[in-house]
Each structure stands twice: as C-alpha cells, then as structure tokens.
Design an enzyme around this catalytic site. Sequence first.
Site: not given
Length: 274
Positions: A222, A256
């Site tokens: 991210k 995840r």
Amino acid sequence: MQFHCGRFRLDLDTPKVMGIINVTPDSFSDGGQFNQIDFAVAHALDLIEQGAAVLDIGGESTRPNATPVPLAEELQRVIPVIEALVARDIPVPISIDTYKPEVMRAAIAAGASIVNDIRGLQEKGALEAVANSHAGVCIMHMQGMPQTMQLEPHYDDVVAEVKQFLREQRDACLTAGIAQDRIMLDPGFGFGKTRAHNIALAKALPQLLDLHCPLLVGLSRKSVLGQMTGNDVDARLHASVAAAVISAMQGAHLLRVHDVKATVEALKVVAALQ
Ligand code: 9MG
C-alpha cells in the site's frame, strides 16, 4: 480463535495469510477473458502451494481513484474463476472481495465461503446476502469511496471512530443472525486515511481485539509503505513483510497479501517466537 465460513473452519490461533487474486484486465496477461480466467486460476493454485490459508478474489479494483465496474462485468470476471477453483476441490476457503449484494449471492452460490466487503455490509441487501448463507464475513472500515477517499480524510479520533463503526456493523451482523465466529473485522488501512491515520490504527490494533472477532489487516504494497520507504509499488516486498510481521505481533489474525511465500515464512517465525 476459530473462524467458521461455509464448510471450513480456520484456526487463527497462529496468524494466517489471505492471498490476493485480482481478476481485472490490468492484472493478467493480455486482458483476454479466457486468458484472464486461466491466469487467475493458475495464480490461485500457486498461492495455495505457497501457503495461503484463504484466497481473496476480486473483480473491481479498490485502489484510490479506481473506476467502478458494472455489475455484469464484475460477475463475468469473478464467477468463472470461483467455479473453476471449486471444481478443483481446493483445500482453502475462497473469499469474494465485493460490496455488491448480487455478486455476494452469486459468489456464495458458486462456492465462495467468505464475503470480504470494503463497505462493511452497508449496501442495501448486503447484510441479508450473508445472513441467508453460511459464509463468513470480513467487515472493513472505509471513509468515503475509492474514487474520492484520499482527497481529504478527516477524523476527530480515528481509532475511536473506526472501532465504533466496526462495533456497530458487528452488532448488526449478530442481530441479523450471523454468529460471532463468522465475523472478522478490518480497520481498512489506506481507505480514506492519511499516513498519520494509518500509523495510529496500526499502533491501536490491540484495542480492536476488545471487539472479540478475528482481525484482518491489509497493508501489502500500500501507498503508506511507499511513503515510509520511498519505494514504488513493485519494490515494497520488504516493507510489506515488515508490516505483516508487526501487525501479527500486535494481534492481527489474517494478513491480506500479494507476496504469500515471504509472508508465510515470516509469520512462522512470529508464531515460533511468541
Ligand atoms: C479488497 N481490499 C483491498 N485492501 C483491503 C484491505 O486492507 N482489507 C480488506 N479486507 N480488503 C481489502
């Protein structure tokens, strides 16, 4: 902690990995539809080999500024992949990454065992879609929608507000008849959050354990990791593994990730040393 979803029971006493499968034209090969399904299935089987305990299949990008995908297109992308994996009798549960109740219902009918909803079941009909099934659910927090969420995220107290949202949606699930052991919660790193908000939430993960549900964390590749390291998205492996390790040490149950093998190995070390 145990998590029940469909015919599966996940033992989350040691942290596990959810492998990401994006079935979007930019994710695989030349974007041709059959090619896309074959590539997604091959990628899924590879992630199981690498140690993924869950596969998360999504047909709409949730990145900031991503364009929404029409319902029919999303169904066409994800359902054949789920069907192909179910036909192979894979040993891990399939999670469907969607906020659309129609996709939830079709995916569950095709054999998905978990609904991973970035909107936390707020869409009309979403709660019922899960309640009328045996699927597990991941309730994620997001401020705004992917098209605009990073423009000006604002909270008076990010930890308190995210926790309150997760508590309310967990309670809505319980009231609708979804048992507590089918509910997972996720603070939604990067979804309507600045770097400071993400850091505050990462440090506050132990506080979210008060809600008595397993915690899912998605920090893999991210942009907050890009802000910390200065690295582009394709050079965030080490930062992603570090984030997964620290999250697990702070109490996260399911990570995840894109890089399954590296994360599974790192989490084995966490489990052995804790
Ligand atoms: C679909 N998706 C993208 N990022 C995610 C995250 O952090 N958590 C969950 N549950 N889903 C995500």
